[in-house]
Every structure is written in structure tokens, then in C-alpha cells.
Design an enzyme around this catalytic site. Structure first.
Site, short mmCIF file in Angstrom:
data_model
loop_
_atom_site.label_atom_id
_atom_site.label_comp_id
_atom_site.label_asym_id
_atom_site.label_seq_id
_atom_site.Cartn_x
_atom_site.Cartn_y
_atom_site.Cartn_z
N HIS A 186 -0.29 -11.02 -5.20
CA HIS A 186 1.07 -10.65 -4.86
C HIS A 186 2.09 -11.71 -5.47
CE1 HIS A 186 -0.40 -7.41 -2.54
NE2 HIS A 186 -0.98 -8.42 -1.67
N HIS A 213 0.77 -1.21 -0.03
CA HIS A 213 -0.16 0.03 -0.02
C HIS A 213 0.90 1.39 -0.06
CE1 HIS A 213 -3.44 -2.51 2.21
NE2 HIS A 213 -2.95 -3.17 0.85
#
Length: 338
Positions: free
Chosen positions: A306, A122
Site C-alpha cells: 500500500h 477491497h
């Protein structure tokens, strides 16, 4: 994040073998043949002032202090554990990723079980969206604080710190041919493109999420407008299980969207109708910024997370015929002058 993540210290020994076993050419060792300098490339940027905050760690549930500091031109984004004496700095690069189960974790190749930092995606997305090239990231724990589960608070911090232009050109990486990685029916691709574009599709069994698609050109403030406020998400059964076994101790309705089949359990609901796919795209922005430069490419992700995002970068840089550098790397003289 994909969903709420298991404690990176407890789960460290189960890292993906494929990540540890792959060796690739680093983009920083680009040959003269593949390296070109563009007079039109924008200049690198760093922070004007240091700034800090304290937030809860998603995994530990403990307070984590985060400090962002200006850095010299060409130093890139570098993380540092300040709670471990003598810990080596951790460059924010795809080849330093040591775990991708549910969050992106970078670590020291010489000490990956101890010197590691989880949930960097993030913050990386916010740095990309704010056009920051060089910054030192100091944390006093094994993870970046989760804040509200989106990138919005990180963008606010960066805005408060301000930014300044450096004396060297931004490093841009042009994709020369399509690169694709797959895992079952999930895949991630990079295609040649003059700008950075993203096309993300997700498909979850929970009816509150279901199948969603979003296409976005990442320019003209699009990250801030379209992605930054979208929060991470999980399902009720998973978070209850993790809480029972003492994990995800910082996870709550304050920093994640929690679903129970067709229901959104957060009292205020979603921030935007397709918040789920927007958050997955936010994750991809952060993961792809681990390329060590600005990708001029079209990214297509189908049920990608991811792990596939990281494997995509490894596949890209495994063959120098896949890419070329169109910005310039600074010399030592440039760094001293910056």
C-alpha cells in the site's frame, strides 16, 4: 490488505511522515494543455439502487454497517463517517491517504486522527472491477467491514444494486512516461500503455507463500474471474501477537488465509494455488483506483504494498508531464442533468 492491520485509532499518530509532507498537483486541477476530450471514452456509471450490509470490522471486531448509494455524475467515490456528527466527506483519492501500514486509510486533512476510514482497498478494487465511477459510501465506524477478506462480497453487493450509465464521459488518465518509486529492493512502476495491465511479484519467507508472479490485463471481466475471490493473508505468529495485545480483534480464519511457514491453517486451504499474489494484485487495483480516474497504464510491482502504491500515484501527479487526461470532467450543468 497486506496482512492483518493494527487498529487505526491506536496507531494513528505513527502515520508515514512522507505521506503527510508531500504536496502535489491534483489531477482534478488539470490544465487545458494536458486535458483532452475523447469521443470514444465510455460514459460514467453509478448504482441503480442503494444497498447495504453489516460485517465485522477487522480492527475493532465490532459490527460495521456499510451503505452504498448512487451519486451524481462527476462526484466520484466519496466516503462518509455517519457515526461522527458533522464529519467532512472523504474523497477516495490518493492525496487523502493518511496511513498505509498494512491497509489503506483515507482521512480528513483537517481532522486525520478522528475522521478516517481504514481498509478501503477491497471495496475500491470491487468498484474498479465493476466499472463504477460515482458512489457514496457510508460507514458507521472507523473501517470498512472485512467480510470474507476478499472483494467477492463487495462485487456481489454491487451486482445486486445494479448500475446505470450517466450522461458524462468516464475520466481516463493516460501515462505519458514511466514513473517509478523504490524502497530497498521493492519497487512500483507505471508505464505508458493503451489499456490497464498489471505485473505483480511477491516474495515472502514463509514457504507456503514464497515467490509468486502474475501478469494480467484488466479487461473483459478479468478482475471478477482472476482476482475478486482472493483473500488477504497473514502469518500465525503475527495474528497471535496482535490478538494477545487486543488488536486485529475481527481477524480470523473466516476472513484471512493464515500460514505457519509451510502450512496453510485454514481447514479448506486456498481458493486457488497462487491466491497470495492474486490478492496483492487485488490490493494494487484498489490502491491505483485512488487516482481519481481510470489509469491507462501498465503497472509493475515487485514486493510492492500500500505504501509504495500510494507513493507511486503521488509521484505520477507531482509532474504534469507524466500524464494527460483523455476523458472529460462534467460541468455543473452536466451534473444537474445527470
Amino acid at each position: 490488505m497486506d496482512t492483518l492491520s493494527i487498529d487505526p485509532i491506536i496507531m494513528a499518530k505513527a502515520d508515514d511522515d512522507v505521506l503527510a509532507s508531500m504536496t502535489v498537483d491534483l489531477p482534478s486541477s488539470v490544465s487545458a494543455r494536458s486535458k483532452q476530450v475523447s469521443s470514444r471514452a465510455p460514459r460514467r456509471r453509478t448504482l441503480r439502487f442503494p444497498i447495504s450490509c453489516t460485517g465485522v470490522g477487522l480492527h475493532t471486531g465490532s459490527p460495521i454497517r456499510l451503505v452504498l448509494e448512487p451519486a451524481a455524475a462527476g462526484s466520484g467515490i466519496v466516503f462518509q463517517r455517519i457515526d461522527i456528527a458533522g464529519a467532512a466527506p472523504l474523497p477516495a483519492r490518493y492525496d487523502h491517504v493518511v496511513d498505509t501500514r498494512l491497509s489503506t486509510v483515507i482521512g480528513d486533512p483537517a481532522d486525520p486522527l478522528r475522521n478516517r476510514i481504514a481498509t478501503i482497498e477491497h471495496l475500491m478494487a470491487a468498484l474498479c472491477g465493476s466499472r463504477i465511477d460515482d458512489v457514496r459510501v457510508l460507514v458507521d465506524g472507523p473501517e470498512v467491514p472485512v467480510l470474507d477478506g476478499s472483494a467477492a462480497d463487495f462485487v456481489f453487493l454491487l451486482d445486486c444494486a445494479g448500475s446505470v450509465e450517466q450522461k458524462t464521459q468516464r475520466r481516463e488518465i493516460e501515462i505519458k512516461r514511466t514513473v517509478r518509486v523504490e524502497d530497498g529492493d521493492a519497487f512500483a512502476e507505471l508505464h505508458p500503455c493503451a489499456t490497464q495491465q498489471l505485473d505483480m511479484t511477491i516474495d515472502f519467507p514463509a514457504r507456503a507463500i514464497g515467490r509468486q508472479n502474475l501478469k494480467l490485463r484488466l479487461e473483459d471481466g478479468a478482475f471478477r474471474r482472476e482476482l475478486a475471490t482472493s483473500r488477504t493473508f497473514t502469518n500465525r505468529a503475527e495474528i497471535e501477537h496482535l490478538h494477545r495485545i487486543g488488536l486485529a480483534r475481527g481477524g480470523s480464519l473466516k476472513n484471512a488465509v493464515v500460514v505457519d511457514d509451510d502450512r496453510i491453517l485454514n481447514p479448506d486451504g486456498l481458493r486457488i494455488r497462487d491466491e497470495f499474489v492474486r490478492h496483492k494484485m487485488l490490493d494494487a487495483v484498489g490502491d491505483l483506483f485512488l487516482a481519481g480516474g481510470w489509469l491507462k497504464a501498465c503497472f509493475v510491482g515487485h514486493k510492492s504494498g500500500h505504501r509504495l502504491n500510494n507513493l507511486l500515484l503521488r509521484a505520477l501527479f507531482a509532474d504534469s508531464a507524466n500524464w494527460r487526461e483523455t476523458g472529460s470532467l462534467p460541468t455543473q450543468e452536466d451534473r444537474r442533468a445527470a
